[in-house]
Design an enzyme around this catalytic site. Structure first.
Site, PDB file in Angstrom:
ATOM      1  N   HIS A  61       0.799  -1.217   0.000  1.00  0.00           N
ATOM      2  CA  HIS A  61       0.000   0.000   0.000  1.00  0.00           C
ATOM      3  C   HIS A  61       0.834   1.271   0.000  1.00  0.00           C
ATOM      4  O   HIS A  61       1.963   1.286   0.461  1.00  0.00           O
ATOM      5  CB  HIS A  61      -0.899   0.041   1.251  1.00  0.00           C
ATOM      6  CG  HIS A  61      -1.797  -1.134   1.393  1.00  0.00           C
ATOM      7  ND1 HIS A  61      -2.126  -1.653   2.618  1.00  0.00           N
ATOM      8  CD2 HIS A  61      -2.441  -1.897   0.480  1.00  0.00           C
ATOM      9  CE1 HIS A  61      -2.946  -2.677   2.455  1.00  0.00           C
ATOM     10  NE2 HIS A  61      -3.145  -2.852   1.168  1.00  0.00           N
ATOM     11  N   LYS A  71       5.964   6.512   7.172  1.00  0.00           N
ATOM     12  CA  LYS A  71       5.484   5.680   8.274  1.00  0.00           C
ATOM     13  C   LYS A  71       6.653   5.200   9.118  1.00  0.00           C
ATOM     14  O   LYS A  71       7.733   4.916   8.610  1.00  0.00           O
ATOM     15  CB  LYS A  71       4.747   4.447   7.742  1.00  0.00           C
ATOM     16  CG  LYS A  71       3.499   4.763   6.943  1.00  0.00           C
ATOM     17  CD  LYS A  71       2.915   3.499   6.379  1.00  0.00           C
ATOM     18  CE  LYS A  71       1.709   3.805   5.510  1.00  0.00           C
ATOM     19  NZ  LYS A  71       1.202   2.591   4.844  1.00  0.00           N
ATOM     20  N   TYR A 131       1.675   1.695  13.604  1.00  0.00           N
ATOM     21  CA  TYR A 131       2.449   2.593  12.769  1.00  0.00           C
ATOM     22  C   TYR A 131       2.026   4.037  12.954  1.00  0.00           C
ATOM     23  O   TYR A 131       0.867   4.345  13.154  1.00  0.00           O
ATOM     24  CB  TYR A 131       2.431   2.191  11.302  1.00  0.00           C
ATOM     25  CG  TYR A 131       1.107   1.865  10.678  1.00  0.00           C
ATOM     26  CD1 TYR A 131       0.522   2.725   9.752  1.00  0.00           C
ATOM     27  CD2 TYR A 131       0.458   0.667  10.959  1.00  0.00           C
ATOM     28  CE1 TYR A 131      -0.674   2.403   9.135  1.00  0.00           C
ATOM     29  CE2 TYR A 131      -0.733   0.340  10.352  1.00  0.00           C
ATOM     30  CZ  TYR A 131      -1.306   1.223   9.439  1.00  0.00           C
ATOM     31  OH  TYR A 131      -2.495   0.896   8.835  1.00  0.00           O
ATOM     32  N   ASP A 169      -6.617  -6.216  -1.901  1.00  0.00           N
ATOM     33  CA  ASP A 169      -5.190  -6.450  -2.138  1.00  0.00           C
ATOM     34  C   ASP A 169      -4.922  -7.416  -3.290  1.00  0.00           C
ATOM     35  O   ASP A 169      -3.806  -7.468  -3.796  1.00  0.00           O
ATOM     36  CB  ASP A 169      -4.497  -6.934  -0.864  1.00  0.00           C
ATOM     37  CG  ASP A 169      -4.281  -5.808   0.135  1.00  0.00           C
ATOM     38  OD1 ASP A 169      -4.482  -4.638  -0.227  1.00  0.00           O
ATOM     39  OD2 ASP A 169      -3.907  -6.110   1.286  1.00  0.00           O
TER      40      ASP A 169
END
Length: 189
Positions: A61, A71, A131, A169
């Site tokens: 992603h 991140k 995250y 996904d």
């Protein structure tokens, strides 16, 4: 904290200094001052957490401009294989990946700058993954490349028959069919 460079510039592994004794352990999981000095200045604005079971694969992603995100990721329970793919046009490492085991035992974290696709596979019975992001999530900016793209050469350490993927996904394009919105010459922070 110790900052460990990877084969892809800007992507770093962070190892905290862990203090252990008979009671257990203590470590500083994030220090703005130390991160700014040792990695780069950043302003995280959102924390996320997910829980997954063995075989779950999430990714690969990213958020499209102008909603791109850097991140700082870690696994606080269990173990994951964390993967980052360079998707910056013109980058000498375009299409290359790095992978690192993040676990509750090693306390490692991985910093992923903007311009990279990110994903992970769960190697333990369950895993809790956290995250920090330097931009707010924008659903309209969701992007991805196929987690199943063999050309990336990623060993997810999950047998194919045990892999659990979301419907979303499974629909991302292969890298060869992907038109990246990122360019190596455009600053991303």
């Amino acid at each position: 904290m110790e900052v460990i460079k990877t084969d892809i510039e800007g992507v770093v592994i962070i190892e905290p200094k862990v203090f252990k004794d008979a009671r257990g352990y203590f470590f500083e999981s994030f220090s703005q001052r130390e991160f700014d000095e040792k990695v780069r200045p950043i302003n995280f604005v959102q924390d996320n957490e997910s829980m997954s079971s063995y075989g779950v694969m999430r990714g690969l992603h990213f958020q499209r401009p102008p909603f791109t995100q850097s991140k700082l990721v870690r696994c606080v329970h269990g173990e994951v294989l964390d993967v980052v793919v360079d998707i910056r046009k013109g980058s000498p490492t375009y299409g290359k990946h790095i992978s690192v085991i993040l676990s509750e035992d090693n306390h490692r974290q991985l910093f992923i700058p903007r311009g990279f696709a990110h994903g992970y596979s769960v190697l333990s019975e369950t895993a809790v993954f956290q995250y920090k992001c330097d931009n707010f999530y924008a659903p309209q900016a969701d992007g991805g490349i196929s987690i199943l793209d063999d050309s990336l050469g990623i060993d997810w350490q999950i047998p194919t028959d045990k892999a659990i993927l979301s419907d979303k996904d499974t629909k991302h394009p292969l890298l060869k069919d992907f038109d990246s919105p990122f360019d190596i010459n455009v600053p991303l922070y």
